[in-house]
Write a protein that holds these residues in place. Structure first.
Motif, PDB file in Angstrom:
ATOM      1  N   UNK A  75       0.842  -1.211   0.000  1.00  0.00           N
ATOM      2  CA  UNK A  75       0.000   0.000   0.000  1.00  0.00           C
ATOM      3  C   UNK A  75       0.876   1.259   0.000  1.00  0.00           C
ATOM      4  N   UNK A  76       1.862   1.270   0.894  1.00  0.00           N
ATOM      5  CA  UNK A  76       2.732   2.463   0.961  1.00  0.00           C
ATOM      6  C   UNK A  76       3.512   2.617  -0.352  1.00  0.00           C
ATOM      7  N   UNK A  77       3.948   1.516  -0.914  1.00  0.00           N
ATOM      8  CA  UNK A  77       4.671   1.579  -2.188  1.00  0.00           C
ATOM      9  C   UNK A  77       3.760   2.137  -3.285  1.00  0.00           C
ATOM     10  N   UNK A  78       2.526   1.669  -3.312  1.00  0.00           N
ATOM     11  CA  UNK A  78       1.567   2.161  -4.307  1.00  0.00           C
ATOM     12  C   UNK A  78       1.380   3.677  -4.160  1.00  0.00           C
ATOM     13  N   UNK A  79       1.193   4.127  -2.937  1.00  0.00           N
ATOM     14  CA  UNK A  79       1.002   5.567  -2.694  1.00  0.00           C
ATOM     15  C   UNK A  79       2.251   6.339  -3.141  1.00  0.00           C
ATOM     16  N   UNK A  80       3.409   5.788  -2.785  1.00  0.00           N
ATOM     17  CA  UNK A  80       4.675   6.469  -3.094  1.00  0.00           C
ATOM     18  C   UNK A  80       4.937   6.524  -4.600  1.00  0.00           C
ATOM     19  N   UNK A  81       4.498   5.505  -5.313  1.00  0.00           N
ATOM     20  CA  UNK A  81       4.701   5.482  -6.770  1.00  0.00           C
ATOM     21  C   UNK A  81       3.776   6.444  -7.486  1.00  0.00           C
ATOM     22  N   UNK A  82       2.553   6.589  -6.960  1.00  0.00           N
ATOM     23  CA  UNK A  82       1.543   7.413  -7.641  1.00  0.00           C
ATOM     24  C   UNK A  82       1.668   8.898  -7.350  1.00  0.00           C
ATOM     25  N   UNK A  83       2.275   9.233  -6.217  1.00  0.00           N
ATOM     26  CA  UNK A  83       2.293  10.645  -5.809  1.00  0.00           C
ATOM     27  C   UNK A  83       3.707  11.052  -5.403  1.00  0.00           C
ATOM     28  N   UNK A  84       4.042  12.292  -5.710  1.00  0.00           N
ATOM     29  CA  UNK A  84       5.375  12.793  -5.376  1.00  0.00           C
ATOM     30  C   UNK A  84       5.516  12.953  -3.868  1.00  0.00           C
ATOM     31  N   UNK A  85       6.724  12.762  -3.369  1.00  0.00           N
ATOM     32  CA  UNK A  85       7.015  13.079  -1.974  1.00  0.00           C
ATOM     33  C   UNK A  85       7.597  11.947  -1.155  1.00  0.00           C
ATOM     34  N   UNK A  86       7.488  10.711  -1.661  1.00  0.00           N
ATOM     35  CA  UNK A  86       7.979   9.602  -0.833  1.00  0.00           C
ATOM     36  C   UNK A  86       9.064   8.759  -1.503  1.00  0.00           C
ATOM     37  N   UNK A  87       9.317   9.027  -2.779  1.00  0.00           N
ATOM     38  CA  UNK A  87      10.398   8.304  -3.464  1.00  0.00           C
ATOM     39  C   UNK A  87      11.185   9.305  -4.298  1.00  0.00           C
ATOM     40  N   UNK A  88      12.519   9.183  -4.289  1.00  0.00           N
ATOM     41  CA  UNK A  88      13.309  10.106  -5.099  1.00  0.00           C
ATOM     42  C   UNK A  88      13.034   9.885  -6.592  1.00  0.00           C
ATOM     43  N   UNK A  89      13.304  10.909  -7.412  1.00  0.00           N
ATOM     44  CA  UNK A  89      13.104  10.778  -8.860  1.00  0.00           C
ATOM     45  C   UNK A  89      14.217   9.943  -9.504  1.00  0.00           C
ATOM     46  N   UNK A  90      15.449  10.114  -9.021  1.00  0.00           N
ATOM     47  CA  UNK A  90      16.582   9.422  -9.654  1.00  0.00           C
ATOM     48  C   UNK A  90      16.425   7.905  -9.465  1.00  0.00           C
ATOM     49  N   UNK A  91      16.604   7.169 -10.563  1.00  0.00           N
ATOM     50  CA  UNK A  91      16.302   5.727 -10.547  1.00  0.00           C
ATOM     51  C   UNK A  91      17.069   4.962  -9.456  1.00  0.00           C
ATOM     52  N   UNK A  92      18.362   5.243  -9.309  1.00  0.00           N
ATOM     53  CA  UNK A  92      19.131   4.464  -8.333  1.00  0.00           C
ATOM     54  C   UNK A  92      18.729   4.800  -6.894  1.00  0.00           C
ATOM     55  N   UNK A  93      18.497   6.090  -6.653  1.00  0.00           N
ATOM     56  CA  UNK A  93      18.079   6.495  -5.300  1.00  0.00           C
ATOM     57  C   UNK A  93      16.703   5.897  -4.987  1.00  0.00           C
ATOM     58  N   UNK A  94      15.855   5.832  -6.000  1.00  0.00           N
ATOM     59  CA  UNK A  94      14.512   5.249  -5.844  1.00  0.00           C
ATOM     60  C   UNK A  94      14.633   3.755  -5.490  1.00  0.00           C
ATOM     61  N   UNK A  95      15.504   3.074  -6.188  1.00  0.00           N
ATOM     62  CA  UNK A  95      15.707   1.636  -5.929  1.00  0.00           C
ATOM     63  C   UNK A  95      16.259   1.433  -4.513  1.00  0.00           C
ATOM     64  N   UNK A  96      17.149   2.332  -4.091  1.00  0.00           N
ATOM     65  CA  UNK A  96      17.703   2.179  -2.729  1.00  0.00           C
ATOM     66  C   UNK A  96      16.629   2.448  -1.675  1.00  0.00           C
ATOM     67  N   UNK A  97      15.757   3.418  -1.934  1.00  0.00           N
ATOM     68  CA  UNK A  97      14.666   3.678  -0.979  1.00  0.00           C
ATOM     69  C   UNK A  97      13.792   2.425  -0.848  1.00  0.00           C
ATOM     70  N   UNK A  98      13.599   1.731  -1.978  1.00  0.00           N
ATOM     71  CA  UNK A  98      12.801   0.505  -1.925  1.00  0.00           C
ATOM     72  C   UNK A  98      13.523  -0.590  -1.144  1.00  0.00           C
ATOM     73  N   UNK A  99      14.846  -0.626  -1.266  1.00  0.00           N
ATOM     74  CA  UNK A  99      15.613  -1.585  -0.447  1.00  0.00           C
ATOM     75  C   UNK A  99      15.324  -1.369   1.030  1.00  0.00           C
ATOM     76  N   UNK A 100      15.264  -0.085   1.423  1.00  0.00           N
ATOM     77  CA  UNK A 100      15.020   0.203   2.839  1.00  0.00           C
ATOM     78  C   UNK A 100      13.603  -0.170   3.262  1.00  0.00           C
ATOM     79  N   UNK A 101      12.658  -0.009   2.333  1.00  0.00           N
ATOM     80  CA  UNK A 101      11.288  -0.444   2.662  1.00  0.00           C
ATOM     81  C   UNK A 101      11.273  -1.948   2.936  1.00  0.00           C
ATOM     82  N   UNK A 102      11.919  -2.698   2.030  1.00  0.00           N
ATOM     83  CA  UNK A 102      11.935  -4.151   2.210  1.00  0.00           C
ATOM     84  C   UNK A 102      12.754  -4.544   3.438  1.00  0.00           C
TER      85      UNK A 102
END
Ligand code: GTB
Length: 218
Positions: A75-102
């Motif tokens: 759910x949080x991932x879905x919200x973060x993907x659809x709306x700005x503010x919870x995931x960085x724009x840069x692809x690698x930083x975004x992937x690392x943020x997802x690592x931290x979620x997992x």
């Protein structure tokens, strides 16, 4: 489209932020999305209408148009993907943020839940006193590693992200045990999360729903 989440009709903690709808409310507040809450009783959670939304008969769930989701990570991932503010724009930083979620959900949360269960559900068993220190050590093992990685940083990887939102939510569950305070940088990290206006709005809304009283920010 209206977003509707489910939450405990009466949370066992009285709405003090420990139930998992808090993290979904928080994510929605961070991205500025309004939402409605459908409170569910423990009985209703196990009935067919709710089981159609959540196969394991739990809260929270998330509905938006014809989309229905369960599992706070998804759910949080879905919200973060659809709306700005919870995931960085840069692809690698975004992937690392997802690592931290997992990491929060798969590596840090399991020993914390084991500790909570060992105290609440197994505390009266004859073997509990012998097992508890082992479970506590497993939590400390993870916290030592997390504390070493966080160091003096404000957030886990640059700007606040969905990874921090989930990690802070997971660590909050430890507060009643006092273990969090053994790690000053982690305690400060959690306090920074709680100080975010979006967290405060989410907390207040959950508390108000459980107490029937509006709070300062409402
Ligand atoms: N992995 C799922 C997710 O992340 O969404 C876990 C969902 C879950 O555990 N939901 C719990 C639930 O519905 C509520 S949050 N339990 C009822 C059931 O299984 O029958 C866990 C929770 C409950 C109460 C407190 N508390 O009061 O302190 C804290 C956390």
């Amino acid at each position: 489209m209206t977003i509707t989440i489910t939450a405990f009709e009466r949370s066992p903690d009285g709405g003090m932020g420990l139930a998992r709808d808090t993290r979904v409310r928080w994510a929605l507040e961070e991205v500025g999305q309004p939402y409605e809450v459908r409170p569910v009783s423990f009985r209703a959670m196990k009935e067919p209408a709710h089981l159609a939304l959540h196969p394991f008969g739990q809260i929270p769930t998330y509905e938006e148009g014809d989309l229905a989701l369960f599992e706070t990570g998804a759910i949080v991932f879905h919200i973060a993907e659809r709306h700005a503010g919870l995931l960085p724009d840069a692809a690698n930083a975004r992937a690392r943020a997802m690592s931290w979620m997992f990491a929060a959900l798969n590596t840090v949360e399991p020993p914390i839940l084991e500790l909570v269960n060992a105290k609440i559900l197994e505390g009266d068993k004859p073997w509990s006193a012998e097992r508890l220190p082992l479970v506590q050590d497993r939590v400390r093992g993870r916290l030592n590693q997390l504390s070493a990685r966080l160091g003096n940083a404000e957030w886990l990887d640059g700007a606040f992200s969905a990874g921090d939102l989930i990690m802070v939510s997971v660590l909050l569950r430890l507060r009643p045990s006092g273990t969090l305070n053994e790690y000053s940088n982690l305690a400060a990290y959690v306090a920074r999360g709680e100080a975010r206006p979006a967290y405060k709005r989410a907390f207040d809304a959950q508390l108000a729903q459980n107490t029937g009283k509006p709070t300062a920010s409402q």
